[in-house]
Design a protein around this motif. Structure first.
Motif, PDB file in Angstrom:
ATOM      1  N   ALA A 277      17.577 -49.903   3.065  1.00 56.63           N
ATOM      2  CA  ALA A 277      16.437 -49.142   2.525  1.00 56.63           C
ATOM      3  C   ALA A 277      16.843 -47.703   2.266  1.00 56.63           C
ATOM      4  CB  ALA A 277      15.284 -49.191   3.502  1.00 56.63           C
TER       5      ALA A 277
ATOM      6  N   ASP B 204       7.372 -37.414   8.023  1.00 57.02           N
ATOM      7  CA  ASP B 204       8.222 -37.552   6.834  1.00 57.02           C
ATOM      8  C   ASP B 204       9.633 -38.029   7.154  1.00 57.02           C
ATOM      9  OD1 ASP B 204       9.000 -35.219   8.145  1.00 57.02           O
ATOM     10  OD2 ASP B 204       9.428 -34.146   6.295  1.00 57.02           O
ATOM     11  N   ARG B 205       9.932 -38.309   8.423  1.00 62.07           N
ATOM     12  CA  ARG B 205      11.304 -38.656   8.794  1.00 62.07           C
ATOM     13  C   ARG B 205      11.411 -39.924   9.625  1.00 62.07           C
ATOM     14  NH1 ARG B 205      12.566 -33.156  11.565  1.00 62.07           N
ATOM     15  NH2 ARG B 205      10.600 -32.442  10.733  1.00 62.07           N
ATOM     16  N   ASN B 206      10.361 -40.695   9.710  1.00 55.94           N
ATOM     17  CA  ASN B 206      10.389 -41.869  10.578  1.00 55.94           C
ATOM     18  C   ASN B 206       9.754 -43.065   9.894  1.00 55.94           C
ATOM     19  OD1 ASN B 206      11.337 -41.033  13.443  1.00 55.94           O
ATOM     20  ND2 ASN B 206      10.078 -39.356  12.712  1.00 55.94           N
ATOM     21  N   ARG B 207      10.204 -44.230  10.295  1.00 52.01           N
ATOM     22  CA  ARG B 207       9.647 -45.492   9.823  1.00 52.01           C
ATOM     23  C   ARG B 207       9.403 -46.349  11.053  1.00 52.01           C
ATOM     24  NH1 ARG B 207      12.887 -49.498   5.879  1.00 52.01           N
ATOM     25  NH2 ARG B 207      14.011 -50.028   7.770  1.00 52.01           N
ATOM     26  N   ILE B 208       8.277 -47.009  11.104  1.00 52.55           N
ATOM     27  CA  ILE B 208       7.937 -47.873  12.233  1.00 52.55           C
ATOM     28  C   ILE B 208       8.044 -49.320  11.770  1.00 52.55           C
ATOM     29  CG2 ILE B 208       6.117 -48.570  13.838  1.00 52.55           C
ATOM     30  CD1 ILE B 208       5.080 -45.648  13.587  1.00 52.55           C
ATOM     31  N   VAL B 209       8.815 -50.112  12.513  1.00 51.74           N
ATOM     32  CA  VAL B 209       8.986 -51.524  12.206  1.00 51.74           C
ATOM     33  C   VAL B 209       8.630 -52.310  13.451  1.00 51.74           C
ATOM     34  CG1 VAL B 209      10.625 -53.327  11.544  1.00 51.74           C
ATOM     35  CG2 VAL B 209      10.835 -51.027  10.566  1.00 51.74           C
TER      36      VAL B 209
END
Length: 107
Positions: A107, A83-88
């Motif tokens: 974002a 719930d606290r990370n985004r992968i790019v």
């Protein structure tokens, strides 16, 4: 374990000064490819505690397997709070992508 028998520094709890990839290359196991796998699942009790998660918050697992020309030589597994990370992932010319990123609203 057969690789650790040949490169015992891999079993040390201390950091490898030159890094595992360089150490393996110096010992004849040059990493020439890797595969990334990303999956989501519910956390183990230990992961929930370490990542300060409630039991119903998923973790993301980032698994990277490195290969020499002959075999798999390295696997790293990194859990992230789901719930606290985004992968790019950026593929291709990062400068071109950056031009468009600068025009977007945060974002």
């Amino acid at each position: 374990m057969d690789l650790c028998n040949e490169v015992p520094e891999l079993l040390s709890p201390k950091d490898i000064a030159q890094g595992a990839i360089r150490l393996l290359a110096d010992r004849g196991y040059e990493q020439v490819a890797y595969e990334d796998e990303i999956l989501a699942r519910m956390p183990t009790p230990v992961e929930a505690k370490i990542l300060d998660l409630s039991a119903d918050t998923p973790v993301l697992l980032y698994i990277r397997t490195g290969f020499s020309a002959d075999r798999a030589v390295r696997v790293s597994v990194t859990p992230f709070a789901g719930d606290r990370n985004r992968i790019v992932n950026t593929l291709g010319d990062a400068d071109v992508i950056a031009m468009f990123r600068d025009r977007e609203e945060p974002a």
